[in-house]
Design an enzyme around this catalytic site. Sequence first.
Site, PDB file in Angstrom:
ATOM      1  CG  ASP A 148      -1.677  -1.267   1.462  1.00 47.20           C
ATOM      2  OD1 ASP A 148      -2.117  -1.867   0.468  1.00 47.20           O
ATOM      3  OD2 ASP A 148      -1.838  -1.670   2.642  1.00 47.20           O
ATOM      4  CD  GLU A 159      -9.004  -2.745  -0.693  1.00 49.35           C
ATOM      5  OE1 GLU A 159      -9.485  -2.815   0.451  1.00 49.35           O
ATOM      6  OE2 GLU A 159      -8.254  -3.632  -1.154  1.00 49.35           O
TER       7      GLU A 159
HETATM    8  O1  FUB Z   1      -3.125  -3.576   3.576  1.00 51.89           O
HETATM    9  C1  FUB Z   1      -4.405  -3.861   4.072  1.00 51.89           C
HETATM   10  C2  FUB Z   1      -5.437  -3.565   3.049  1.00 51.89           C
HETATM   11  O2  FUB Z   1      -5.186  -4.337   1.877  1.00 51.89           O
HETATM   12  C3  FUB Z   1      -5.442  -2.141   2.547  1.00 51.89           C
HETATM   13  O3  FUB Z   1      -6.002  -1.233   3.427  1.00 51.89           O
HETATM   14  C4  FUB Z   1      -6.172  -2.339   1.291  1.00 51.89           C
HETATM   15  O4  FUB Z   1      -6.148  -1.236   0.424  1.00 51.89           O
HETATM   16  C5  FUB Z   1      -5.502  -3.565   0.728  1.00 51.89           C
HETATM   17  O5  FUB Z   1      -4.319  -3.265   0.065  1.00 51.89           O
END
Ligand code: FUB
Length: 339
Positions: A31, A238
Amino acid sequence: MPEKSIEQIDLNQLIEKAISKPLVSHIYTADPSAHVFNDKIYIYPSHDIDAGIPFNDNGDHFGMEDYHVISMDSIESEAVDNGLALHVNDVPWAKKQMWAPDAAHKDGKYYLFFPAKNKEDIFQIGVAVGHSPIGPFIPQPKPINGSYSIDPAIFEDEDGSYYLYFGGIWGGQLQNYRDNIYSCNNDLPKKEEPALGPIVAKMTDDMLEFCETPKEILILDESGSPLLEGDNDRRFFEASWVHKYNNKYYFSYSTGDTHFICYAIGDSPYGPFTYKGRILEPVIGWTSHHSICQVEGKWYLFYHDSSLSNGVTHLRSIKVNEIIHDENGLIQTLSPYGK
Ligand code: FUB
């Protein structure tokens, strides 16, 4: 000796064809939110660990506990791990799952925005303040008032305003909210209904709170209709990110269960944004999450995959590759393992 399975051979071949290598390999990172502060590149990633929690659709196996800031003198130079910047044990309101963070620099201070589950297992977003881009960061005693869900991304507009984008469905809990109000009875829309949008709010001058009620962002298709919940290849899941190119706002995001990084273009930081295409095809591992950053006149996509861990979905590594905006401002799609 047992023969390798077809899946393992396919995975090895993909890893060999990868267009870029992990920026660091002594820890797992994911991320990546990248910025240039004071002529140096700073990357704010999640710090992946194996917390020993079984895989589920809520992402409980992403049991991260702290953050390390990675820095680079230039895009070609070695990536340096600057050590512990913030630990969940130092955040009074947070219990677990320090997921994707981001950071901003304003008036000599650095602000780390991060999601975590509170004591009631509800995600909120916190801010921690430091005097250096690599931390340490001192967390505010409470999360940002009115914040919820995951994946904060902070965008500085040219007039000096800062906007925080956030939200993620499934394990990110965005489906439990309507008009910023939580109910465990709320769920995802029906397939033929508009998909849930990411959320945006402008920050106060001190960067510690929202100065307005958070608003849902609309992502539209080519005919101006909102993307539908059933449009899994294009709807928001997301990983919000915003960059500005030729006076247009580019909102990019992950489609989650279809594993694309897509983008949409608009005329305001609040949207609406019109869907334009894919920036990144699926990577090894379930999640895809990125940032886009201009370094010395070129644009780069920071992203992650699970190649270093041989495909373990919660043990990821950050990578970087140049991206190109064509003469019409459209972004050419990257294939992470070649065509
Ligand atoms: O790293 C945990 C979660 O996985 C993140 O918040 C999301 O965007 C995904 O990458």
